[in-house]
Enzyme design. Sequence first.
Site, PDB file in Angstrom:
ATOM      1  N   ARG A  39      29.960  45.757  24.480  1.00 42.19           N
ATOM      2  CA  ARG A  39      30.970  44.836  24.994  1.00 42.19           C
ATOM      3  C   ARG A  39      31.565  44.006  23.848  1.00 42.19           C
ATOM      4  NH1 ARG A  39      30.173  41.899  30.925  1.00 42.19           N
ATOM      5  NH2 ARG A  39      32.147  42.702  31.674  1.00 42.19           N
ATOM      6  N   THR A  94      23.199  38.616  43.044  1.00 42.52           N
ATOM      7  CA  THR A  94      22.280  38.434  44.167  1.00 42.52           C
ATOM      8  C   THR A  94      20.930  39.049  43.792  1.00 42.52           C
ATOM      9  OG1 THR A  94      24.159  38.596  45.663  1.00 42.52           O
ATOM     10  CG2 THR A  94      21.982  38.904  46.634  1.00 42.52           C
ATOM     11  N   GLU A 161      34.154  27.726  37.111  1.00 43.99           N
ATOM     12  CA  GLU A 161      35.435  28.377  36.834  1.00 43.99           C
ATOM     13  C   GLU A 161      36.059  28.854  38.144  1.00 43.99           C
ATOM     14  OE1 GLU A 161      37.215  28.495  33.981  1.00 43.99           O
ATOM     15  OE2 GLU A 161      38.574  29.145  35.536  1.00 43.99           O
ATOM     16  N   GLU A 165      40.547  37.096  39.122  1.00 40.72           N
ATOM     17  CA  GLU A 165      40.870  38.222  38.253  1.00 40.72           C
ATOM     18  C   GLU A 165      42.270  38.738  38.576  1.00 40.72           C
ATOM     19  OE1 GLU A 165      37.644  41.055  38.051  1.00 40.72           O
ATOM     20  OE2 GLU A 165      36.208  39.417  38.003  1.00 40.72           O
ATOM     21  N   ASN A 225      34.710  29.055  47.166  1.00 43.13           N
ATOM     22  CA  ASN A 225      34.675  30.495  47.435  1.00 43.13           C
ATOM     23  C   ASN A 225      34.401  30.785  48.906  1.00 43.13           C
ATOM     24  OD1 ASN A 225      35.393  31.276  44.930  1.00 43.13           O
ATOM     25  ND2 ASN A 225      33.425  32.146  44.332  1.00 43.13           N
ATOM     26  N   CYS A 277      32.145  38.057  43.422  1.00 42.23           N
ATOM     27  CA  CYS A 277      31.669  36.697  43.733  1.00 42.23           C
ATOM     28  C   CYS A 277      31.633  36.290  45.201  1.00 42.23           C
ATOM     29  CB  CYS A 277      32.472  35.693  42.935  1.00 42.23           C
ATOM     30  SG  CYS A 277      32.128  35.864  41.172  1.00 42.23           S
ATOM     31  N   PHE A 339      38.922  46.305  42.944  1.00 43.81           N
ATOM     32  CA  PHE A 339      38.792  45.479  44.148  1.00 43.81           C
ATOM     33  C   PHE A 339      40.073  44.732  44.476  1.00 43.81           C
ATOM     34  CE2 PHE A 339      38.343  40.922  43.154  1.00 43.81           C
ATOM     35  CZ  PHE A 339      38.189  40.931  41.778  1.00 43.81           C
TER      36      PHE A 339
HETATM   37  P1  NAD Z   1      29.914  39.509  33.704  1.00 45.21           P
HETATM   38  O1  NAD Z   1      28.795  40.318  34.207  1.00 45.21           O
HETATM   39  O2  NAD Z   1      31.255  40.118  33.489  1.00 45.21           O
HETATM   40  O3  NAD Z   1      29.501  38.846  32.291  1.00 45.21           O
HETATM   41  C1  NAD Z   1      28.256  38.261  32.043  1.00 45.21           C
HETATM   42  C2  NAD Z   1      27.821  38.637  30.632  1.00 45.21           C
HETATM   43  O4  NAD Z   1      26.665  37.877  30.281  1.00 45.21           O
HETATM   44  C3  NAD Z   1      27.419  40.103  30.461  1.00 45.21           C
HETATM   45  O5  NAD Z   1      28.234  40.707  29.480  1.00 45.21           O
HETATM   46  C4  NAD Z   1      25.939  40.046  30.033  1.00 45.21           C
HETATM   47  O6  NAD Z   1      25.608  41.033  29.081  1.00 45.21           O
HETATM   48  C5  NAD Z   1      25.870  38.664  29.423  1.00 45.21           C
HETATM   49  N1  NAD Z   1      24.503  38.115  29.367  1.00 45.21           N
HETATM   50  C6  NAD Z   1      23.580  38.032  30.367  1.00 45.21           C
HETATM   51  N2  NAD Z   1      22.473  37.422  29.932  1.00 45.21           N
HETATM   52  C7  NAD Z   1      22.675  37.119  28.626  1.00 45.21           C
HETATM   53  C8  NAD Z   1      21.896  36.460  27.623  1.00 45.21           C
HETATM   54  N3  NAD Z   1      20.668  35.997  27.895  1.00 45.21           N
HETATM   55  N4  NAD Z   1      22.417  36.331  26.393  1.00 45.21           N
HETATM   56  C9  NAD Z   1      23.653  36.784  26.102  1.00 45.21           C
HETATM   57  N5  NAD Z   1      24.451  37.402  27.019  1.00 45.21           N
HETATM   58  C10 NAD Z   1      23.967  37.560  28.261  1.00 45.21           C
HETATM   59  O7  NAD Z   1      30.023  38.258  34.683  1.00 45.21           O
HETATM   60  P2  NAD Z   1      31.336  37.386  35.005  1.00 45.21           P
HETATM   61  O8  NAD Z   1      32.179  38.071  36.020  1.00 45.21           O
HETATM   62  O9  NAD Z   1      31.945  36.935  33.718  1.00 45.21           O
HETATM   63  O10 NAD Z   1      30.654  36.147  35.758  1.00 45.21           O
HETATM   64  C11 NAD Z   1      29.879  35.204  35.056  1.00 45.21           C
HETATM   65  C12 NAD Z   1      29.639  34.017  35.963  1.00 45.21           C
HETATM   66  O11 NAD Z   1      30.892  33.393  36.289  1.00 45.21           O
HETATM   67  C13 NAD Z   1      28.993  34.344  37.313  1.00 45.21           C
HETATM   68  O12 NAD Z   1      28.127  33.287  37.672  1.00 45.21           O
HETATM   69  C14 NAD Z   1      30.171  34.385  38.267  1.00 45.21           C
HETATM   70  O13 NAD Z   1      29.795  34.041  39.583  1.00 45.21           O
HETATM   71  C15 NAD Z   1      31.073  33.314  37.709  1.00 45.21           C
HETATM   72  N6  NAD Z   1      32.513  33.491  37.994  1.00 45.21           N
HETATM   73  C16 NAD Z   1      33.077  34.723  37.891  1.00 45.21           C
HETATM   74  C17 NAD Z   1      34.457  34.872  38.107  1.00 45.21           C
HETATM   75  C18 NAD Z   1      35.127  36.211  37.989  1.00 45.21           C
HETATM   76  O14 NAD Z   1      36.309  36.285  38.285  1.00 45.21           O
HETATM   77  N7  NAD Z   1      34.467  37.266  37.567  1.00 45.21           N
HETATM   78  C19 NAD Z   1      35.231  33.751  38.404  1.00 45.21           C
HETATM   79  C20 NAD Z   1      34.611  32.512  38.495  1.00 45.21           C
HETATM   80  C21 NAD Z   1      33.245  32.393  38.272  1.00 45.21           C
HETATM   81  C1  UGA Z   2      37.884  34.692  43.667  1.00 44.18           C
HETATM   82  C2  UGA Z   2      38.529  33.313  43.833  1.00 44.18           C
HETATM   83  O1  UGA Z   2      39.884  33.489  44.249  1.00 44.18           O
HETATM   84  C3  UGA Z   2      38.489  32.543  42.525  1.00 44.18           C
HETATM   85  O2  UGA Z   2      39.010  31.232  42.717  1.00 44.18           O
HETATM   86  C4  UGA Z   2      37.040  32.448  42.036  1.00 44.18           C
HETATM   87  O3  UGA Z   2      36.991  31.799  40.792  1.00 44.18           O
HETATM   88  C5  UGA Z   2      36.466  33.842  41.906  1.00 44.18           C
HETATM   89  O4  UGA Z   2      36.556  34.533  43.189  1.00 44.18           O
HETATM   90  C6  UGA Z   2      35.020  33.858  41.539  1.00 44.18           C
HETATM   91  O5  UGA Z   2      34.320  32.889  41.731  1.00 44.18           O
HETATM   92  O6  UGA Z   2      34.632  34.924  41.072  1.00 44.18           O
HETATM   93  P1  UGA Z   2      38.634  37.044  42.671  1.00 44.18           P
HETATM   94  O7  UGA Z   2      37.476  37.554  43.434  1.00 44.18           O
HETATM   95  O8  UGA Z   2      38.757  37.398  41.243  1.00 44.18           O
HETATM   96  O9  UGA Z   2      38.661  35.429  42.739  1.00 44.18           O
HETATM   97  O10 UGA Z   2      39.992  37.500  43.378  1.00 44.18           O
HETATM   98  P2  UGA Z   2      40.728  37.048  44.730  1.00 44.18           P
HETATM   99  O11 UGA Z   2      42.165  36.990  44.462  1.00 44.18           O
HETATM  100  O12 UGA Z   2      40.110  35.858  45.320  1.00 44.18           O
HETATM  101  O13 UGA Z   2      40.472  38.300  45.679  1.00 44.18           O
HETATM  102  C7  UGA Z   2      39.201  38.562  46.229  1.00 44.18           C
HETATM  103  C8  UGA Z   2      39.313  39.700  47.239  1.00 44.18           C
HETATM  104  O14 UGA Z   2      40.045  39.276  48.387  1.00 44.18           O
HETATM  105  C9  UGA Z   2      40.047  40.925  46.708  1.00 44.18           C
HETATM  106  O15 UGA Z   2      39.417  42.085  47.178  1.00 44.18           O
HETATM  107  C10 UGA Z   2      41.441  40.774  47.291  1.00 44.18           C
HETATM  108  O16 UGA Z   2      42.112  41.999  47.423  1.00 44.18           O
HETATM  109  C11 UGA Z   2      41.114  40.174  48.647  1.00 44.18           C
HETATM  110  N1  UGA Z   2      42.251  39.418  49.226  1.00 44.18           N
HETATM  111  C12 UGA Z   2      42.733  38.319  48.599  1.00 44.18           C
HETATM  112  C13 UGA Z   2      42.778  39.826  50.440  1.00 44.18           C
HETATM  113  O17 UGA Z   2      42.324  40.820  51.045  1.00 44.18           O
HETATM  114  N2  UGA Z   2      43.807  39.113  50.982  1.00 44.18           N
HETATM  115  C14 UGA Z   2      44.322  38.011  50.379  1.00 44.18           C
HETATM  116  O18 UGA Z   2      45.258  37.394  50.945  1.00 44.18           O
HETATM  117  C15 UGA Z   2      43.781  37.602  49.165  1.00 44.18           C
END
Ligand code: NAD
Ligand code: UGA
Length: 462
Positions: A39, A94, A161, A165, A225, A277, A339
């Site tokens: 990565r 989870t 955050e 996405e 969320n 999430c 997704f």
């Molecule tokens: P991700 O799986 O894409 O990234 C996490 C990274 O952390 C991985 O690359 C993993 O290798 C690394 N990692 C794990 N343990 C480690 C360690 N001990 N040292 C160094 N690296 C380590 O996850 P993500 O989607 O970026 O989500 C991260 C957090 O943010 C989660 O708690 C998620 O709920 C939250 N979050 C995600 C989103 C989103 O859109 N994906 C939005 C808001 C919040």
């Molecule tokens: C969601 C939240 O929108 C973010 O604010 C939050 O930070 C993030 O989760 C997180 O904690 O990971 P994300 O999952 O990246 O963001 O994308 P969304 O736009 O929320 O969509 C989630 C799912 O709902 C997708 O499958 C999307 O297609 C679906 N969706 C969204 C619908 O079916 N209808 C809608 O009107 C909106």
Amino acid sequence: MIKNICCIGAGYVGGPTMAVIAQKNPDINVTVVDLNEQRIAAWNNTDLSKLPIYEPGLDNVILEARGRNLFFSTQVDEAIDKADMIFISVNTPTKTYGIGKDMAADLKYIELCARQIARVSTSDKIVVEKSTLPVKTAEAIHDILYQTCSGVNFQILSNPEFLAEGTAMEDLNNPDRVLIGGNIDTDEGKQAVQELVNIYAGWVPKEKILTTNLWSSELSKLTANAFLAQRLSSINAMSELCESSGADVDEVAKAIGMDTRIGPKFLKASVGFGGSCFQKDILNLVYISKSYGLTEVADYWEQVIILNDHQKRRFSTKIVKTLYNTVSGKKIAFLGWAFKKDTNDTRESAAIYVAHDLLTEQACIAVYDPKVIEERIYTDIRSLHYASEKNNTEGVFVFHDAYDCCKDAHAIAVLTEWDEFKEYDWQNIYNEMQKPAFVFDGRNLLDQKELERIGFIYKRIG
Ligand code: NAD
Ligand code: UGA
């Protein structure tokens, strides 16, 4: 003054968030570290199309900041020791084992980070929870830091955050709010909060930066969320009622969305929400509620997940029933695997669940997605256990061209709302399909009238 930031976790949150912080604060060095060497190598790739995540606009920010004050590295200890501020942005999936299995958040990666910070640190640090965490996690981090490391002061902040996405760069550039929780009852705590406020104040208007106590901040993230996902399950529940009653869910969504108290966003009915999430965070909320003995609260939120599972299952059942109760040996073309549009992320994508159901019915699945790589799709399929006795990727074919994917198909299922699907030559696609040619539009994306004029049997949500 913060001079050096370290972010542990170079994923969908750590990468884009730190890229923007570095871009907006050229005087601060930001190092994003991860254990995953592949990565990190991808983040350092000079070919920006090979970055590990696809996010519109991210490449330009990386181009501007990388090598200047933004660095990606696997040297975790070194980056921790150098930093004044450390963001923890690791995954919190989870739990798949033990107490809280299939519900609670697995905090082992968070704890490992805390222990590593404690082991390595030789100077005072502000530790920021960026990952989404159960309320009260900061207490555990505090205990680990203070009981395993002496002579160093740590301040713990929560800065969840909210980016989504596909729109991450816009969300980061122009957030609805930035939330910072800290130990605001002490001077040191207040000062730490202020340090983080200063970093965001470079580009976020002051009135959008909220400061709260730690527990409010942690719980607000799970609540946000849960509310968002609840809206989706609500409109999806209505979509089923629309199908039974002759109402049109998009019209209903428009009508209720014009009420300013309800608002128009996040009301698009679909095949079911996915993403890494929503499900995990609601399950976590359910688990927390149960552990406080709040059964009714837990049951209320669990219903959001139950309805979402039902919506995904309903879609695949409809395909089977409409195709004369059998899809065995039939080719079903999937348009989209991510997704949602504008991301290459497939975690919890509805497409995976629909594929599972159809493969169980012995269908052949052809998949086309503009951004998800073939290897990812096969990995997702391999994680399914619908056919233990044989290789379960048998019957799945990934295409790099949508027209090839749809050729000779009995039906098309639209699983992701990619814009390009609207622009296709649907007459051409129809000509090359088996007849009758079906389209199951899981996103209500396509032009129903036009498709029916061509000759498709078109089925939508709601
Ligand atoms: P991700 O799986 O894409 O990234 C996490 C990274 O952390 C991985 O690359 C993993 O290798 C690394 N990692 C794990 N343990 C480690 C360690 N001990 N040292 C160094 N690296 C380590 O996850 P993500 O989607 O970026 O989500 C991260 C957090 O943010 C989660 O708690 C998620 O709920 C939250 N979050 C995600 C989103 C989103 O859109 N994906 C939005 C808001 C919040
Ligand atoms: C969601 C939240 O929108 C973010 O604010 C939050 O930070 C993030 O989760 C997180 O904690 O990971 P994300 O999952 O990246 O963001 O994308 P969304 O736009 O929320 O969509 C989630 C799912 O709902 C997708 O499958 C999307 O297609 C679906 N969706 C969204 C619908 O079916 N209808 C809608 O009107 C909106």
